[in-house]
Each structure stands twice: as C-alpha cells, then as structure tokens.
Design a protein around this motif. Structure first.
Motif, mmCIF file in Angstrom:
data_model
loop_
_atom_site.group_PDB
_atom_site.id
_atom_site.type_symbol
_atom_site.label_atom_id
_atom_site.label_comp_id
_atom_site.label_asym_id
_atom_site.label_seq_id
_atom_site.Cartn_x
_atom_site.Cartn_y
_atom_site.Cartn_z
ATOM 1 N N TYR A 63 2.361 3.687 2.731
ATOM 2 C CA TYR A 63 3.767 4.429 2.564
ATOM 3 C C TYR A 63 3.402 5.606 1.728
ATOM 4 C CZ TYR A 63 6.676 0.470 4.082
ATOM 5 O OH TYR A 63 7.322 -0.442 4.621
ATOM 6 N N LEU A 64 4.199 6.694 1.887
ATOM 7 C CA LEU A 64 4.390 7.824 0.954
ATOM 8 C C LEU A 64 5.393 7.578 0.166
ATOM 9 C CD1 LEU A 64 3.081 10.310 -0.343
ATOM 10 C CD2 LEU A 64 4.591 11.807 1.547
ATOM 11 N N LEU A 65 5.142 7.240 -1.220
ATOM 12 C CA LEU A 65 6.514 7.049 -2.022
ATOM 13 C C LEU A 65 6.967 8.309 -2.580
ATOM 14 C CD1 LEU A 65 8.277 5.111 -3.769
ATOM 15 C CD2 LEU A 65 6.578 5.553 -5.686
ATOM 16 N N LEU A 66 8.268 8.658 -1.857
ATOM 17 C CA LEU A 66 8.937 9.973 -2.727
ATOM 18 C C LEU A 66 9.892 9.642 -3.704
ATOM 19 C CD1 LEU A 66 10.319 11.166 1.032
ATOM 20 C CD2 LEU A 66 7.986 11.847 -0.354
ATOM 21 N N SER A 67 10.289 8.575 -3.998
ATOM 22 C CA SER A 67 11.509 7.979 -4.979
ATOM 23 C C SER A 67 11.350 6.469 -5.168
ATOM 24 C CB SER A 67 12.446 8.799 -4.891
ATOM 25 O OG SER A 67 13.255 8.389 -6.067
ATOM 26 N N GLY A 68 10.968 6.045 -6.442
ATOM 27 C CA GLY A 68 11.049 4.878 -6.632
ATOM 28 C C GLY A 68 12.212 4.634 -8.023
ATOM 29 N N ARG B 194 1.006 -1.224 0.145
ATOM 30 C CA ARG B 194 0.008 -0.034 -0.028
ATOM 31 C C ARG B 194 0.864 1.138 0.192
ATOM 32 N NH1 ARG B 194 -3.427 -0.296 5.014
ATOM 33 N NH2 ARG B 194 -1.692 -1.126 5.961
ATOM 34 N N MET B 195 0.567 2.144 -0.894
ATOM 35 C CA MET B 195 1.322 3.292 -1.094
ATOM 36 C C MET B 195 0.383 4.451 -1.761
ATOM 37 S SD MET B 195 5.238 2.216 -2.488
ATOM 38 C CE MET B 195 4.713 1.369 -3.924
ATOM 39 N N HIS B 196 1.124 5.569 -1.495
ATOM 40 C CA HIS B 196 0.618 6.745 -2.128
ATOM 41 C C HIS B 196 1.607 7.688 -2.619
ATOM 42 C CE1 HIS B 196 -2.188 10.402 -2.711
ATOM 43 N NE2 HIS B 196 -1.134 11.165 -2.287
ATOM 44 N N SER B 197 1.541 8.183 -3.703
ATOM 45 C CA SER B 197 2.383 9.140 -4.280
ATOM 46 C C SER B 197 1.757 10.726 -4.319
ATOM 47 C CB SER B 197 2.760 8.704 -5.887
ATOM 48 O OG SER B 197 3.517 9.799 -6.204
ATOM 49 N N ARG C 215 3.468 13.095 -5.411
ATOM 50 C CA ARG C 215 3.947 13.598 -6.825
ATOM 51 C C ARG C 215 2.825 13.466 -7.979
ATOM 52 N NH1 ARG C 215 8.225 16.537 -5.112
ATOM 53 N NH2 ARG C 215 9.703 15.405 -4.021
ATOM 54 N N THR C 216 2.227 12.302 -7.928
ATOM 55 C CA THR C 216 1.358 11.986 -9.028
ATOM 56 C C THR C 216 -0.132 12.007 -8.539
ATOM 57 O OG1 THR C 216 1.376 9.699 -8.639
ATOM 58 C CG2 THR C 216 2.949 10.606 -10.224
ATOM 59 N N GLY C 217 -0.507 11.970 -7.162
ATOM 60 C CA GLY C 217 -1.747 11.825 -6.558
ATOM 61 C C GLY C 217 -2.357 10.627 -6.752
ATOM 62 N N GLU C 218 -1.631 9.405 -6.982
ATOM 63 C CA GLU C 218 -2.029 8.190 -7.287
ATOM 64 C C GLU C 218 -1.854 7.306 -5.890
ATOM 65 O OE1 GLU C 218 -0.498 7.679 -11.911
ATOM 66 O OE2 GLU C 218 0.809 7.142 -10.496
ATOM 67 N N SER C 219 -2.656 6.435 -5.930
ATOM 68 C CA SER C 219 -2.482 5.451 -4.621
ATOM 69 C C SER C 219 -2.385 3.921 -5.123
ATOM 70 C CB SER C 219 -3.734 5.515 -3.662
ATOM 71 O OG SER C 219 -3.570 6.805 -2.967
ATOM 72 N N ILE C 220 -1.896 3.012 -4.465
ATOM 73 C CA ILE C 220 -1.959 1.767 -4.663
ATOM 74 C C ILE C 220 -2.232 0.857 -3.432
ATOM 75 C CG2 ILE C 220 0.516 1.437 -4.740
ATOM 76 C CD1 ILE C 220 0.216 -0.510 -7.327
#
Length: 189
Positions: A110-115, A46-49, A51-56
């Motif tokens: 999680y909040l994804l900052l960089s993948g 589970r993550m949210h970005s 930068r893009t406003g997307e969630s998974i």
C-alpha cells in the motif's frame, strides 16, 4: 520486518476475510477461528509512505498472537508526520488493511497517504477540504487512507468492503481508499 527510510468491527468479518484468502469460504466465526488456529498462522502488513520515504514489511501476528514490537513499528510508521506524533493504531484497522491486501492478491505494498492524525493536523486538513470529518477516526488511530498503483480504487474498496468489518470510503478523484474499524458502512464513488 522493519521500517526503512528516514525515520463497529466484527471479529467474524475479519476472521472470515483472513480465512477466505486460504480457504474458499468461512461462513461462521467458529469455522473461521478454526481455520486460523495452528501452524503457520501469520499476518503481514506492507506499506510505503511517500511523505517520509519509509517502507514497512512486517509480520505483526504469529500463531494467534500480536507481536508487540511489530505493532510499535506500525504505530511509528503510521504516525502523524506533520507533528511527529504517534498513537496506538487500533489492531482492528491493521487487520482490515492486511485482510484487504490478502484479498487483492497483490505484491505491491500500500501507499499510505494518512494514518494517525493529531487534532491539530485534522483541523488544518479540515480547513482545506470539505471531505475531512471533524471527529475523524484518524485521530483515534482507527483509520488509514491507502492507494495501490496496480489496483483501482474500486478494486481496493471492494476488497475492504468484503471484510465487512468497518468503514470503507472510495475517493476516486483523489485516487485513494479510506479504511477504518468504525461502524460497517461504505461511501463515495
């Protein structure tokens, strides 16, 4: 199970981390593998970005097998948004992130900052900061920089380090934790 919005690893360490969330200890690979086999073996990410406003929120492993379509969605979610470029995210990194999240017993994604980062993005970030490695594992799809509002950097880093499966960097001033599937090591404050 889908994206919403605008569009040195050791098996023993990872399996132990997953088993430890359901069982008190998994001291050997054989025992850990035994705990993970059979009914109900699932892994979730589970993550949210921002930068893009997307969630998974996705199940990517079910009863001993990676779900190919789920991995494709994770690859897209963790893309280099600056270049709109994807790569295959190493499943070992995905497992480290999921196992760490399980150990934290958190409901928050999680909040994804960089993948994934293209070499161009990595070079640009490197020119702006001394903390970006020239040969960053982000460029191989083997690293992620993550944050949780409900957990401290120290808590997230301890959970990742407990997996004993890759690199864990603490960036307290910037409020994030780096996780990768490279050699087992820790750094930062």
């Amino acid at each position: 199970m889908t994206i919403s919005g605008s569009r040195g690893l050791t098996r023993r360490g990872l399996l132990g981390a997953f088993a430890a969330t359901a069982v008190t200890a998994a001291p050997t690979y054989t025992m850990a593998a035994g705990f993970l086999r059979g009914a109900g073996d699932v892994r979730r990410l589970r993550m949210h970005s921002g930068r893009t406003g997307e969630s998974i929120d996705i199940l990517y492993w079910i009863d001993g097998k990676y779900v190919r379509e789920s991995l494709k969605e994770i690859n897209y979610f963790m893309r280099d948004w600056r270049q709109d470029s994807t790569t295959s995210i190493d499943t070992r990194t995905i497992d480290i992130m999921a196992a760490s999240h399980n150990l934290l017993r958190a409901d928050e994604p999680y909040l994804l900052l960089s993948g994934y980062r293209t070499p161009q993005t990595n070079a640009m970030l490197r020119s702006r900061s001394g903390g970006v490695a020239k040969q960053s594992l982000h460029m191989k799809g083997q690293a992620a920089d993550l944050r949780m509002n409900s957990k401290s950097v120290t808590e997230v880093a301890r959970a990742a380090a407990a997996c004993a499966s890759g690199g864990v960097g603490r960036y307290s001033k910037s409020n994030f934790v780096h996780m990768d599937c490279g050699p087992i090591r820790t750094w930062g404050r």
